[in-house]
Design a protein around this motif. Structure first.
Motif, PDB file in Angstrom:
ATOM      1  N   ASP A  76       0.875  -1.506  -0.419  1.00 50.41           N
ATOM      2  CA  ASP A  76       0.432  -0.079   0.127  1.00 50.41           C
ATOM      3  C   ASP A  76       0.907   1.226  -0.259  1.00 50.41           C
ATOM      4  OD1 ASP A  76       0.997   0.193   2.366  1.00 50.41           O
ATOM      5  OD2 ASP A  76      -1.401   0.691   3.630  1.00 50.41           O
ATOM      6  N   GLN A  77       2.327   0.901  -0.444  1.00 50.18           N
ATOM      7  CA  GLN A  77       3.249   2.001  -0.005  1.00 50.18           C
ATOM      8  C   GLN A  77       2.987   2.513  -2.140  1.00 50.18           C
ATOM      9  OE1 GLN A  77       4.726   2.680   2.769  1.00 50.18           O
ATOM     10  NE2 GLN A  77       3.218   2.168   2.573  1.00 50.18           N
ATOM     11  N   ILE A  78       2.964   4.218  -1.422  1.00 47.58           N
ATOM     12  CA  ILE A  78       3.072   4.862  -2.592  1.00 47.58           C
ATOM     13  C   ILE A  78       4.386   4.932  -3.374  1.00 47.58           C
ATOM     14  CG2 ILE A  78       2.958   7.363  -3.749  1.00 47.58           C
ATOM     15  CD1 ILE A  78       1.403   7.856  -1.473  1.00 47.58           C
ATOM     16  N   ILE A  79       4.999   4.823  -4.503  1.00 44.78           N
ATOM     17  CA  ILE A  79       6.848   4.668  -5.144  1.00 44.78           C
ATOM     18  C   ILE A  79       6.981   6.103  -5.180  1.00 44.78           C
ATOM     19  CG2 ILE A  79       8.660   3.827  -6.368  1.00 44.78           C
ATOM     20  CD1 ILE A  79       6.080   1.242  -6.446  1.00 44.78           C
ATOM     21  N   GLU A  80       8.010   7.041  -4.952  1.00 48.61           N
ATOM     22  CA  GLU A  80       8.259   8.350  -5.602  1.00 48.61           C
ATOM     23  C   GLU A  80       8.819   8.139  -6.758  1.00 48.61           C
ATOM     24  OE1 GLU A  80      10.704  11.720  -3.579  1.00 48.61           O
ATOM     25  OE2 GLU A  80      10.130  11.015  -2.229  1.00 48.61           O
ATOM     26  N   GLY A 107       9.831  20.678  -6.041  1.00 44.56           N
ATOM     27  CA  GLY A 107       9.849  19.616  -4.372  1.00 44.56           C
ATOM     28  C   GLY A 107       8.324  18.918  -4.805  1.00 44.56           C
ATOM     29  N   VAL A 108       8.750  17.448  -3.980  1.00 43.10           N
ATOM     30  CA  VAL A 108       7.363  16.730  -3.915  1.00 43.10           C
ATOM     31  C   VAL A 108       7.933  15.925  -2.266  1.00 43.10           C
ATOM     32  CG1 VAL A 108       6.787  14.059  -5.041  1.00 43.10           C
ATOM     33  CG2 VAL A 108       7.784  16.012  -6.484  1.00 43.10           C
ATOM     34  N   LYS A 109       6.935  15.587  -1.475  1.00 43.44           N
ATOM     35  CA  LYS A 109       6.749  15.184  -0.725  1.00 43.44           C
ATOM     36  C   LYS A 109       5.799  14.646  -0.623  1.00 43.44           C
ATOM     37  CE  LYS A 109       8.784  19.295   1.851  1.00 43.44           C
ATOM     38  NZ  LYS A 109       8.686  19.571   3.180  1.00 43.44           N
ATOM     39  N   VAL A 110       5.861  13.091  -0.396  1.00 45.29           N
ATOM     40  CA  VAL A 110       4.330  12.028  -0.055  1.00 45.29           C
ATOM     41  C   VAL A 110       4.834  11.539   0.945  1.00 45.29           C
ATOM     42  CG1 VAL A 110       4.733   9.242  -0.440  1.00 45.29           C
ATOM     43  CG2 VAL A 110       5.244  10.341  -2.018  1.00 45.29           C
ATOM     44  N   ASN A 111       3.023  11.849   1.714  1.00 45.00           N
ATOM     45  CA  ASN A 111       2.724  10.949   3.452  1.00 45.00           C
ATOM     46  C   ASN A 111       2.129  10.119   3.105  1.00 45.00           C
ATOM     47  OD1 ASN A 111       1.194  10.560   5.101  1.00 45.00           O
ATOM     48  ND2 ASN A 111       1.457  13.114   6.377  1.00 45.00           N
ATOM     49  N   GLN A 112       2.784   8.790   3.066  1.00 39.29           N
ATOM     50  CA  GLN A 112       2.183   7.708   3.331  1.00 39.29           C
ATOM     51  C   GLN A 112       1.213   7.125   4.464  1.00 39.29           C
ATOM     52  OE1 GLN A 112       3.699   5.042   0.700  1.00 39.29           O
ATOM     53  NE2 GLN A 112       5.645   6.372   0.240  1.00 39.29           N
ATOM     54  N   ALA A 113       1.135   7.632   5.213  1.00 46.98           N
ATOM     55  CA  ALA A 113       0.160   7.455   5.832  1.00 46.98           C
ATOM     56  C   ALA A 113      -1.284   7.986   5.310  1.00 46.98           C
ATOM     57  CB  ALA A 113       0.616   8.210   7.850  1.00 46.98           C
ATOM     58  N   THR A 114      -1.448   9.265   5.082  1.00 42.61           N
ATOM     59  CA  THR A 114      -2.586   9.935   4.609  1.00 42.61           C
ATOM     60  C   THR A 114      -2.741   9.575   2.951  1.00 42.61           C
ATOM     61  OG1 THR A 114      -1.668  11.847   3.588  1.00 42.61           O
ATOM     62  CG2 THR A 114      -2.382  11.341   6.230  1.00 42.61           C
ATOM     63  N   LYS A 115      -1.327   8.663   2.045  1.00 38.84           N
ATOM     64  CA  LYS A 115      -1.747   8.659   0.884  1.00 38.84           C
ATOM     65  C   LYS A 115      -2.071   9.655  -0.027  1.00 38.84           C
ATOM     66  CE  LYS A 115      -0.970   4.292   1.782  1.00 38.84           C
ATOM     67  NZ  LYS A 115       0.384   4.570   2.159  1.00 38.84           N
ATOM     68  N   HIS A 116      -1.226  10.823   0.388  1.00 40.14           N
ATOM     69  CA  HIS A 116      -0.763  11.822   0.248  1.00 40.14           C
ATOM     70  C   HIS A 116       0.196  12.538  -0.557  1.00 40.14           C
ATOM     71  CE1 HIS A 116      -2.807  16.690  -0.689  1.00 40.14           C
ATOM     72  NE2 HIS A 116      -1.349  16.658   0.115  1.00 40.14           N
ATOM     73  N   VAL A 117       0.179  12.966  -1.900  1.00 41.50           N
ATOM     74  CA  VAL A 117       1.056  13.786  -2.473  1.00 41.50           C
ATOM     75  C   VAL A 117       1.354  15.001  -2.222  1.00 41.50           C
ATOM     76  CG1 VAL A 117       3.038  13.730  -4.439  1.00 41.50           C
ATOM     77  CG2 VAL A 117       1.650  11.766  -3.779  1.00 41.50           C
ATOM     78  N   ASP A 118       2.388  16.420  -1.868  1.00 40.84           N
ATOM     79  CA  ASP A 118       2.676  17.852  -2.493  1.00 40.84           C
ATOM     80  C   ASP A 118       3.451  18.287  -3.404  1.00 40.84           C
ATOM     81  OD1 ASP A 118       0.991  18.940  -0.644  1.00 40.84           O
ATOM     82  OD2 ASP A 118       1.190  17.621   1.303  1.00 40.84           O
ATOM     83  N   ILE A 119       3.250  18.489  -3.680  1.00 35.33           N
ATOM     84  CA  ILE A 119       4.210  19.134  -4.762  1.00 35.33           C
ATOM     85  C   ILE A 119       4.179  20.770  -5.540  1.00 35.33           C
ATOM     86  CG2 ILE A 119       4.423  18.829  -7.300  1.00 35.33           C
ATOM     87  CD1 ILE A 119       2.661  16.625  -7.697  1.00 35.33           C
ATOM     88  N   GLN A 120       5.508  21.433  -4.592  1.00 31.57           N
ATOM     89  CA  GLN A 120       5.791  22.868  -5.268  1.00 31.57           C
ATOM     90  C   GLN A 120       6.134  22.805  -6.697  1.00 31.57           C
ATOM     91  OE1 GLN A 120       8.066  23.512  -2.435  1.00 31.57           O
ATOM     92  NE2 GLN A 120       6.700  25.247  -1.039  1.00 31.57           N
ATOM     93  N   MET A 121       5.940  23.385  -7.688  1.00 34.80           N
ATOM     94  CA  MET A 121       6.478  23.259  -9.240  1.00 34.80           C
ATOM     95  C   MET A 121       5.666  25.270  -9.030  1.00 34.80           C
ATOM     96  SD  MET A 121       3.379  22.420 -11.136  1.00 34.80           S
ATOM     97  CE  MET A 121       3.543  23.443 -12.315  1.00 34.80           C
ATOM     98  N   THR A 122       6.609  25.381 -10.191  1.00 33.96           N
ATOM     99  CA  THR A 122       6.511  27.227 -10.264  1.00 33.96           C
ATOM    100  C   THR A 122       6.256  27.189 -12.249  1.00 33.96           C
ATOM    101  OG1 THR A 122       8.299  29.012 -10.517  1.00 33.96           O
ATOM    102  CG2 THR A 122       8.971  27.360 -11.430  1.00 33.96           C
ATOM    103  N   LEU A 123       6.316  28.358 -12.477  1.00 32.69           N
ATOM    104  CA  LEU A 123       6.497  27.941 -14.037  1.00 32.69           C
ATOM    105  C   LEU A 123       7.091  29.214 -14.460  1.00 32.69           C
ATOM    106  CD1 LEU A 123       2.583  29.427 -13.851  1.00 32.69           C
ATOM    107  CD2 LEU A 123       3.421  27.324 -14.561  1.00 32.69           C
ATOM    108  N   THR A 124       7.408  29.299 -16.401  1.00 27.32           N
ATOM    109  CA  THR A 124       8.723  29.561 -16.835  1.00 27.32           C
ATOM    110  C   THR A 124       8.275  31.326 -16.483  1.00 27.32           C
ATOM    111  OG1 THR A 124       7.350  29.726 -19.241  1.00 27.32           O
ATOM    112  CG2 THR A 124       8.779  27.766 -18.775  1.00 27.32           C
ATOM    113  N   ALA A 125       6.913  31.765 -16.464  1.00 27.05           N
ATOM    114  CA  ALA A 125       6.972  33.246 -16.125  1.00 27.05           C
ATOM    115  C   ALA A 125       6.066  33.309 -15.514  1.00 27.05           C
ATOM    116  CB  ALA A 125       6.115  33.669 -17.330  1.00 27.05           C
ATOM    117  N   PRO A 126       5.755  34.139 -14.096  1.00 27.42           N
ATOM    118  CA  PRO A 126       4.200  34.285 -12.994  1.00 27.42           C
ATOM    119  C   PRO A 126       2.727  34.443 -13.220  1.00 27.42           C
ATOM    120  CG  PRO A 126       6.033  35.576 -12.696  1.00 27.42           C
ATOM    121  CD  PRO A 126       6.781  34.579 -13.695  1.00 27.42           C
TER     122      PRO A 126
END
Length: 178
Positions: A76-80, A107-126
């Motif tokens: 039941d694990q998320i594979i990063e 950045g990518v953060k995987v929370n195995q307990a909640t099965k949630h993935v947080d992603i930080q991303m940007t754009l080439t132009a705001p």
């Protein structure tokens, strides 16, 4: 795909104008030229405008949707690495480079307990109007990873994106290596 080819819309096809993201509809029986087919989405020229057609609407252009798939999970694990694979399947509609090699994923953060993935991303132009579309693509693709229940994408602009954040391969592909 880098070759250009013309197709006819088999049905009214939703699209978004690049780079501002304005929704439009390509009417049935309209000729469009495919200029980029990467990651399952299509960039086409319609009445002299660059527009993006989501891969879920590929059939409206007589094309087959490219589906992302992963092996059956063994637990039941998320594979990063699969999260990164999903991120690498999302392409910029103007530049034939995926978001990872473009340097847009901070950045990518995987929370195995909640099965949630947080992603930080940007754009080439705001002010990129395609930002919400790319965020939607990232969320959709990462939710396809086995065991992922939820995804949150945070757009960040510090540090601002710069060309040196691209992989060497992406710099060579785009002619920005110098």
């Amino acid at each position: 795909m880098s070759e250009r080819r013309m197709v006819v819309a088999l049905a009214d096809c939703p699209a978004r104008r690049v780079p501002d993201g304005t929704p439009i509809t390509i009417p049935q029986d309209t000729f469009v030229t495919i200029t980029q087919a990467l990651g399952g989405n299509y960039t086409v020229t319609y009445h002299g405008q660059m527009v993006r057609v989501d891969g879920t609407d590929a059939d409206k252009l007589g094309l087959e949707a490219e589906l992302i798939s992963f092996p059956e999970p063994v637990d039941d694990q998320i594979i990063e690495s699969q999260v990164w694979q999903a991120l690498g399947s999302v392409y910029d509609p103007e530049i034939p480079v995926d978001l990872v090699n473009l340097g847009l994923i901070y950045g990518v953060k995987v929370n195995q307990a909640t099965k949630h993935v947080d992603i930080q991303m940007t754009l080439t132009a705001p002010a990129c109007g395609m930002g919400p579309v790319l965020v939607g693509d990232v969320e959709y693709r990462v939710r396809k990873v086995p065991n992922v229940k939820s995804v949150k994408v945070e757009l960040v602009f510090d540090p601002p994106w710069a060309r040196h954040m691209m992989s060497e391969e992406a710099q060579l592909e785009t002619g920005m290596f110098f």
